[in-house]
Design a protein around this motif. Sequence first.
Motif, PDB file in Angstrom:
ATOM      1  N   UNK A   9       7.470  -5.892  -2.502  1.00  0.00           N
ATOM      2  CA  UNK A   9       7.229  -5.271  -3.812  1.00  0.00           C
ATOM      3  C   UNK A   9       6.494  -3.948  -3.592  1.00  0.00           C
ATOM      4  N   UNK A  14       6.868  -1.125  -5.294  1.00  0.00           N
ATOM      5  CA  UNK A  14       6.837  -0.244  -6.466  1.00  0.00           C
ATOM      6  C   UNK A  14       5.454   0.322  -6.719  1.00  0.00           C
ATOM      7  N   UNK A  15       4.423  -0.317  -6.152  1.00  0.00           N
ATOM      8  CA  UNK A  15       3.048   0.150  -6.387  1.00  0.00           C
ATOM      9  C   UNK A  15       2.749   1.452  -5.662  1.00  0.00           C
ATOM     10  N   UNK A  16       3.573   1.835  -4.671  1.00  0.00           N
ATOM     11  CA  UNK A  16       3.322   3.081  -3.942  1.00  0.00           C
ATOM     12  C   UNK A  16       3.928   4.234  -4.739  1.00  0.00           C
ATOM     13  N   UNK A  17       3.072   5.117  -5.244  1.00  0.00           N
ATOM     14  CA  UNK A  17       3.569   6.228  -6.060  1.00  0.00           C
ATOM     15  C   UNK A  17       3.570   7.553  -5.304  1.00  0.00           C
ATOM     16  N   UNK A  18       2.611   7.698  -4.372  1.00  0.00           N
ATOM     17  CA  UNK A  18       2.581   8.915  -3.531  1.00  0.00           C
ATOM     18  C   UNK A  18       2.737   8.464  -2.101  1.00  0.00           C
ATOM     19  N   UNK A  54       2.050   7.691   1.495  1.00  0.00           N
ATOM     20  CA  UNK A  54       0.811   7.684   2.277  1.00  0.00           C
ATOM     21  C   UNK A  54       0.860   8.697   3.417  1.00  0.00           C
ATOM     22  N   UNK A  55      -0.267   9.400   3.625  1.00  0.00           N
ATOM     23  CA  UNK A  55      -0.336  10.425   4.664  1.00  0.00           C
ATOM     24  C   UNK A  55      -0.009   9.852   6.036  1.00  0.00           C
ATOM     25  N   UNK A  61       1.852   7.375   6.769  1.00  0.00           N
ATOM     26  CA  UNK A  61       3.279   7.051   6.875  1.00  0.00           C
ATOM     27  C   UNK A  61       4.092   8.295   7.242  1.00  0.00           C
TER      28      UNK A  61
END
Lengths: 148, 420
Positions: free
Chosen positions: A68, A70-74, A76-77, A79
Motif C-alpha cells: 500500500x 499510496x501514502x508516498x506523495x513525494x 524520498x530523497x 530512493x
Amino acid sequence: MSSSGITPITKSVTPIPASATVVEAARLIEAEQSTLPVVDEAGRVLGVVDSASLLKALVPRYLEQLSHTGFIRQDPAGLLRHALQAAQQPVCDVVQTLPEYLQEGASEAHAAELFLHTGVLAIPVVDADGGLVGVVRRVDLVVALATD
Amino acid sequence: MAELLAVGVFVLAIALIATERLHRTVVALTGGAFVILIGLIEQEPAIAAVDWAVLGLLAGMMILVWGAQQTGIFTWLAVAVGRASGGRPAMLVLGLTGSTALLSAFLDNVTTVLLVVPVTLVLADTLDIDAAPLVVAEVIASNIGGAATLIGDPPNIIIGSAANLGFVDFLVHVGPPAVLGYAAAMTWLYVRHGRQLVPEKERLEALASLDPTAGLGPRRDVVIVLACTGLTILGFFVHGLFHLEPATVAMSGAALFLLVGRPDVETALEGIEWTTLFFFGGLFVMVGALEANGTLERVAEALRDVTGGNRTAEVLGIAWTAAIASGLVDNIPFTAAMVPVVRDLSAEGSDVTWWSLSLGACYGGNLTLIGASANLVAAGALNRANRPLSFVSFMKYGIPATMISMAIGSLWLLLLLAVE
C-alpha cells in the motif's frame, strides 16, 4: 502449429555485453529492442534484461515488500539517490536468467511454455555451444500461432 | 543408549537449524520422523507429544493477522506515527518502536517486523537518515514487546499451554518488566544513536506530505477485521473465566472473521505459515522422545544439584541460561525442551520458574543477530536497502539491550520470589 517450429520467427538481434551499465541498457531498450540478450565476452548467453529487470534494480527492494504505497506523495530523497547509483552498475548484476534458452528449431509449443512460465517478452535462441543466434519475441509467437 | 541417541538427534537438529544450511521445518520434521522410526518414541505418544493447543493458537492468530494485513492498517499505523513525529528523532524512535512493541505483544515478532520495517525504510529514505539504528531498535522492541503477553512470542505460547497459565497471568507477571525493559533499552539506544537520526530541515516537508490514510482498504473491511481482532483479544482476557483454551479463542476469532469478513477462504488460509506449524509439530515429537527417555528429568535433577535447591539461584540461573541459549540457538526448541525441566523444578504453588524461563527465552533473542528470526528478517530488509548489518554490528546494539532488559527482568523475578 507450424512444422518448422520457431525458425521463421527467430530474429537476429544485437546483444548487450555483460559489462554495459544499467543506464546504457535502458537507452538501448528505449531505442531498439524491448528485451536484450546479455552475453559474456565469449558471446555466450547469460540471460536477458528488459525494463522490468531494470526497474527492479533501480528502486530499493523494500518497495516490493509494501503493498500500500499510496501514502508516498513525494519521492524520498534516499530512493532517488539509490536509483542514480544503481544506474551505474553492470547489467550482469541485474540480468534475469531463464531456466533454459530455446535451441535453434525448437517447437512453438516449447517456446509457448517458456513464455508462460517466465513472463519475459523475448527469449534468446542459442546454438549447441550456447552462442546467441537471435531472439523469439512473444508477440511474434502469438501471431504465428494465431495465423499459421 | 536410547537416551544418548535422543539427545544426539536433538542437539544435531538445533545445530543444523543454527547453521541455516537446511530449512528449520525440514530439520524438525526429519528429526521427528527419525526418532519415531528408530523407536525412541512410540507413534501414539508421539502424537500425544504434539501440543495441538499451541498449533491452534498460532493458526488462528495467523488468519486474523492476514485479514488485518489486507486492509493496510499496519502500514497506516507506521506511516501515521512516522509523520506525527515531525522528524524529531526521539518521537520517531518512540512512535515506531512503541507501535512495534505493542503490535508484537499481539502478533508474531517476524510478522510485526515484516510489516513495520519496509515502512521504516521509506521513512528513513524520506528523511534521508540512517535506517539501521531505527530498524534495529524496532527489532529489539519487538523481541521485548513479544515477551509481554501469552500470544506475543512462541516460547510464551508453549509455556502457557504446558503450565496452564492464561493470558492475564502473563500480562500481570511478565508485562511490567517488558514495559520497563522496553523503556530502558530504547532510552539507551536513543542516547547512543539518536544523533544519527537527525534529518536536514528541508526533508521535513517530504515527511509532512505522507498521507497515511491513502493505503487503507475499504472501511467495511477495516471495521470487520478490527472488530474480530478486538473480540479475540477480549476473549484472551476472559478465557480463564469461561474455561476456554487460548487456542479456542483464537480459532473462534478466525472463524468469525472468515464468516463475517467473507474473504476468499483459499487465499485467507494461505496466510497461515504452514512451515512454522510443521516446524512445531516435528519439534514436539523430538522433545517427546527426549522426555520419554528420561533426559529432561535428569537435566532438572542436575540443575537442582547445582543450585542446591536454592530458589533464587534456580530462578535466576534458568533466566540467564535461557537468555544466553536463546541468543545462540532458536528459542523455540530450547523452550520446548526446558518445559519438562521447569515443570520438575517448579515449587508447589509457585509459577516464578515459568516466568524466568519466559523472560530469558524472549529477551535472549536480542543478544545476537541469529538469536531470533525477526533479527534475520530485519537484517535482510536492511540489506535490500543497501545498508548491510553485520553479525558484530548487530551485537553492538543487541548485547547492551539484552543486558539492560535482563537486569530489569532479574530484579522483577526477585520481587516475584519475595512476594510469593
